[in-house]
Design a protein around this motif. Structure first.
Motif, PDB file in Angstrom:
ATOM      1  N   LYS A  38      73.597  -6.107  95.930  1.00  0.00           N
ATOM      2  CA  LYS A  38      73.327  -7.365  96.631  1.00  0.00           C
ATOM      3  C   LYS A  38      72.511  -8.294  95.744  1.00  0.00           C
ATOM      4  O   LYS A  38      71.401  -7.966  95.317  1.00  0.00           O
ATOM      5  CB  LYS A  38      72.570  -7.111  97.944  1.00  0.00           C
ATOM      6  CG  LYS A  38      72.358  -8.389  98.757  1.00  0.00           C
ATOM      7  CD  LYS A  38      71.543  -8.143  99.990  1.00  0.00           C
ATOM      8  CE  LYS A  38      71.423  -9.436 100.810  1.00  0.00           C
ATOM      9  NZ  LYS A  38      70.780 -10.523 100.031  1.00  0.00           N
ATOM     10  N   ALA A  41      70.593 -14.252  98.276  1.00  0.00           N
ATOM     11  CA  ALA A  41      71.366 -15.272  98.992  1.00  0.00           C
ATOM     12  C   ALA A  41      72.857 -14.949  99.060  1.00  0.00           C
ATOM     13  O   ALA A  41      73.686 -15.841  99.276  1.00  0.00           O
ATOM     14  CB  ALA A  41      71.162 -16.658  98.378  1.00  0.00           C
ATOM     15  N   GLU A  42      73.219 -13.691  98.848  1.00  0.00           N
ATOM     16  CA  GLU A  42      74.604 -13.258  99.026  1.00  0.00           C
ATOM     17  C   GLU A  42      74.627 -11.987  99.852  1.00  0.00           C
ATOM     18  O   GLU A  42      73.623 -11.286  99.970  1.00  0.00           O
ATOM     19  CB  GLU A  42      75.279 -12.995  97.683  1.00  0.00           C
ATOM     20  CG  GLU A  42      75.444 -14.230  96.827  1.00  0.00           C
ATOM     21  CD  GLU A  42      76.216 -13.922  95.545  1.00  0.00           C
ATOM     22  OE1 GLU A  42      76.198 -14.765  94.643  1.00  0.00           O
ATOM     23  OE2 GLU A  42      76.833 -12.841  95.467  1.00  0.00           O
ATOM     24  N   GLY A  43      75.797 -11.684 100.417  1.00  0.00           N
ATOM     25  CA  GLY A  43      75.927 -10.426 101.131  1.00  0.00           C
ATOM     26  C   GLY A  43      76.161  -9.270 100.184  1.00  0.00           C
ATOM     27  O   GLY A  43      76.587  -9.451  99.048  1.00  0.00           O
ATOM     28  N   PRO A  44      75.880  -8.039 100.625  1.00  0.00           N
ATOM     29  CA  PRO A  44      76.156  -6.866  99.793  1.00  0.00           C
ATOM     30  C   PRO A  44      77.651  -6.744  99.505  1.00  0.00           C
ATOM     31  O   PRO A  44      78.483  -7.069 100.358  1.00  0.00           O
ATOM     32  CB  PRO A  44      75.685  -5.694 100.666  1.00  0.00           C
ATOM     33  CG  PRO A  44      74.733  -6.294 101.651  1.00  0.00           C
ATOM     34  CD  PRO A  44      75.240  -7.676 101.899  1.00  0.00           C
ATOM     35  N   VAL A  87      69.682  -5.938  94.136  1.00  0.00           N
ATOM     36  CA  VAL A  87      69.224  -4.856  95.008  1.00  0.00           C
ATOM     37  C   VAL A  87      70.409  -3.937  95.272  1.00  0.00           C
ATOM     38  O   VAL A  87      71.507  -4.406  95.590  1.00  0.00           O
ATOM     39  CB  VAL A  87      68.667  -5.393  96.338  1.00  0.00           C
ATOM     40  CG1 VAL A  87      68.262  -4.240  97.265  1.00  0.00           C
ATOM     41  CG2 VAL A  87      67.470  -6.311  96.083  1.00  0.00           C
TER      42      VAL A  87
ATOM     43  N   ARG B   9      74.380 -21.016 105.776  1.00  0.00           N
ATOM     44  CA  ARG B   9      73.692 -20.265 104.732  1.00  0.00           C
ATOM     45  C   ARG B   9      72.183 -20.303 104.950  1.00  0.00           C
ATOM     46  O   ARG B   9      71.492 -19.318 104.701  1.00  0.00           O
ATOM     47  CB  ARG B   9      74.019 -20.837 103.354  1.00  0.00           C
ATOM     48  CG  ARG B   9      75.455 -20.688 102.932  1.00  0.00           C
ATOM     49  CD  ARG B   9      75.871 -19.225 102.813  1.00  0.00           C
ATOM     50  NE  ARG B   9      75.134 -18.507 101.796  1.00  0.00           N
ATOM     51  CZ  ARG B   9      75.494 -18.428 100.524  1.00  0.00           C
ATOM     52  NH1 ARG B   9      76.555 -19.055 100.085  1.00  0.00           N
ATOM     53  NH2 ARG B   9      74.783 -17.729  99.663  1.00  0.00           N
ATOM     54  N   MET B  88      66.769 -12.617 106.584  1.00  0.00           N
ATOM     55  CA  MET B  88      68.156 -12.783 106.157  1.00  0.00           C
ATOM     56  C   MET B  88      69.023 -12.004 107.132  1.00  0.00           C
ATOM     57  O   MET B  88      68.820 -10.795 107.318  1.00  0.00           O
ATOM     58  CB  MET B  88      68.342 -12.245 104.739  1.00  0.00           C
ATOM     59  CG  MET B  88      69.799 -12.103 104.313  1.00  0.00           C
ATOM     60  SD  MET B  88      70.648 -13.656 104.087  1.00  0.00           S
ATOM     61  CE  MET B  88      70.277 -13.966 102.365  1.00  0.00           C
ATOM     62  N   LEU B  90      72.774 -10.680 108.169  1.00  0.00           N
ATOM     63  CA  LEU B  90      74.046 -10.337 107.550  1.00  0.00           C
ATOM     64  C   LEU B  90      75.027  -9.835 108.596  1.00  0.00           C
ATOM     65  O   LEU B  90      74.705  -8.951 109.382  1.00  0.00           O
ATOM     66  CB  LEU B  90      73.846  -9.255 106.489  1.00  0.00           C
ATOM     67  CG  LEU B  90      73.048  -9.676 105.264  1.00  0.00           C
ATOM     68  CD1 LEU B  90      72.513  -8.467 104.533  1.00  0.00           C
ATOM     69  CD2 LEU B  90      73.902 -10.512 104.331  1.00  0.00           C
ATOM     70  N   PHE B 106      80.891  -7.559 104.002  1.00  0.00           N
ATOM     71  CA  PHE B 106      79.780  -8.373 104.464  1.00  0.00           C
ATOM     72  C   PHE B 106      80.059  -9.861 104.264  1.00  0.00           C
ATOM     73  O   PHE B 106      80.762 -10.258 103.335  1.00  0.00           O
ATOM     74  CB  PHE B 106      78.498  -8.025 103.693  1.00  0.00           C
ATOM     75  CG  PHE B 106      77.845  -6.750 104.117  1.00  0.00           C
ATOM     76  CD1 PHE B 106      78.187  -5.548 103.519  1.00  0.00           C
ATOM     77  CD2 PHE B 106      76.867  -6.741 105.105  1.00  0.00           C
ATOM     78  CE1 PHE B 106      77.577  -4.359 103.903  1.00  0.00           C
ATOM     79  CE2 PHE B 106      76.257  -5.566 105.495  1.00  0.00           C
ATOM     80  CZ  PHE B 106      76.613  -4.376 104.888  1.00  0.00           C
ATOM     81  N   GLY B 107      79.449 -10.657 105.116  1.00  0.00           N
ATOM     82  CA  GLY B 107      79.392 -12.085 104.883  1.00  0.00           C
ATOM     83  C   GLY B 107      78.294 -12.413 103.882  1.00  0.00           C
ATOM     84  O   GLY B 107      77.583 -11.523 103.407  1.00  0.00           O
ATOM     85  N   SER B 108      78.165 -13.686 103.562  1.00  0.00           N
ATOM     86  CA  SER B 108      77.199 -14.115 102.551  1.00  0.00           C
ATOM     87  C   SER B 108      75.776 -14.193 103.073  1.00  0.00           C
ATOM     88  O   SER B 108      74.847 -14.363 102.287  1.00  0.00           O
ATOM     89  CB  SER B 108      77.601 -15.480 101.995  1.00  0.00           C
ATOM     90  OG  SER B 108      78.841 -15.389 101.344  1.00  0.00           O
ATOM     91  N   GLY B 109      75.611 -14.083 104.376  1.00  0.00           N
ATOM     92  CA  GLY B 109      74.267 -14.066 104.935  1.00  0.00           C
ATOM     93  C   GLY B 109      73.798 -15.433 105.396  1.00  0.00           C
ATOM     94  O   GLY B 109      74.258 -16.474 104.914  1.00  0.00           O
TER      95      GLY B 109
END
Lengths: 112, 115
Positions: A38, A41-44, A87, B9, B88, B90, B106-109
């Motif tokens: 991860k 600011a992005e998803g895993p 991470v 986002r 955050m 998710l 997963f999405g980008s969060g």
């Protein structure tokens, strides 16, 4: 009740060296394990997995080792690159179930 | 090639507001999940859903509710936002009864800040 544990919250490694990320689990019913990566600011995203019928799975620079008797798995990254800084979460699964159980994550920093 | 989309986002909301976080997946997955990620605590499951109109509590459901009226959409609702819900968030989806593969997508969060 944390069924998957990553006891090292962070790890720093020089570029080009090996990174070893560790994961322990308590649930002996888990028979499939996954590693996710991860970025902020992005998803895993899925990285690599291993079934309990194996003790090693390799994909390019990434290798996961499983020691069932010790309930321990590790992710090796060789050689480490700055873009590997992220991470890393390990997760356990009992096949046929719906839920993954995640560890708390290890933040890897690869120093150029 | 986006498969799990979270509508925002970044969000900043005030304490006490009702907050909706939306998630849409285009993979025809039965299972959908909401997690929050906090430093040192990893990914904690809030709610999940195995089918339309079905929901199950995860590890930390307090202060949250969910809605799944359509297979592709799973909404997380903060009934009255509080500062300890700054996190955050998710969303993830998967096929049912996992037997291996990639697990979840997963999405980008959504980075939510409650002030």
């Amino acid at each position: 009740d944390q069924q998957v544990k990553q006891n090292s919250p962070s790890l720093s490694v020089q570029e080009g060296r090996i990174s070893i990320l560790n994961c322990d689990y308590t649930n002996s019913m888990f028979d499939y394990f996954l590693w996710y990566k991860k970025y902020p600011a992005e998803g895993p995203t899925f990285l690599i997995s291993i079934s309990s019928i194996k003790d090693k799975n390799e994909d390019g620079r990434f290798t996961v080792f499983l020691n069932k008797s010790a309930k321990h798995l590790s992710l090796h990254i060789v050689p480490s690159q700055p873009g590997d800084s992220a991470v890393y979460f390990c997760a356990g699964l009992k096949t046929g179930a719906n839920n993954l159980f995640f560890g708390t994550g290890t933040r890897l920093t690869v120093i150029p | 090639d986006v498969k799990v989309t979270q509508s925002s986002r970044y969000l900043v909301k005030r304490t006490g507001e009702k907050v909706f976080l939306e998630c849409v997946q285009d993979m025809d997955h039965e299972n959908m999940f909401w997690y929050r990620q906090d430093p040192g605590l990893g990914l904690r499951l809030i709610y999940f859903s195995y089918d339309v109109k079905m929901k199950e509590k995860g590890d930390i459901p307090e202060g949250y509710s969910v809605s799944r009226e359509k297979k592709e959409r799973f909404s997380l609702i903060l009934e009255s936002a509080s500062t300890n819900q700054t996190s955050m968030y998710l969303c993830a989806s998967s096929i049912p009864l996992l037997t291996g593969g990639d697990g979840y997508t997963f999405g980008s969060g959504t980075r939510l800040t409650v002030v």
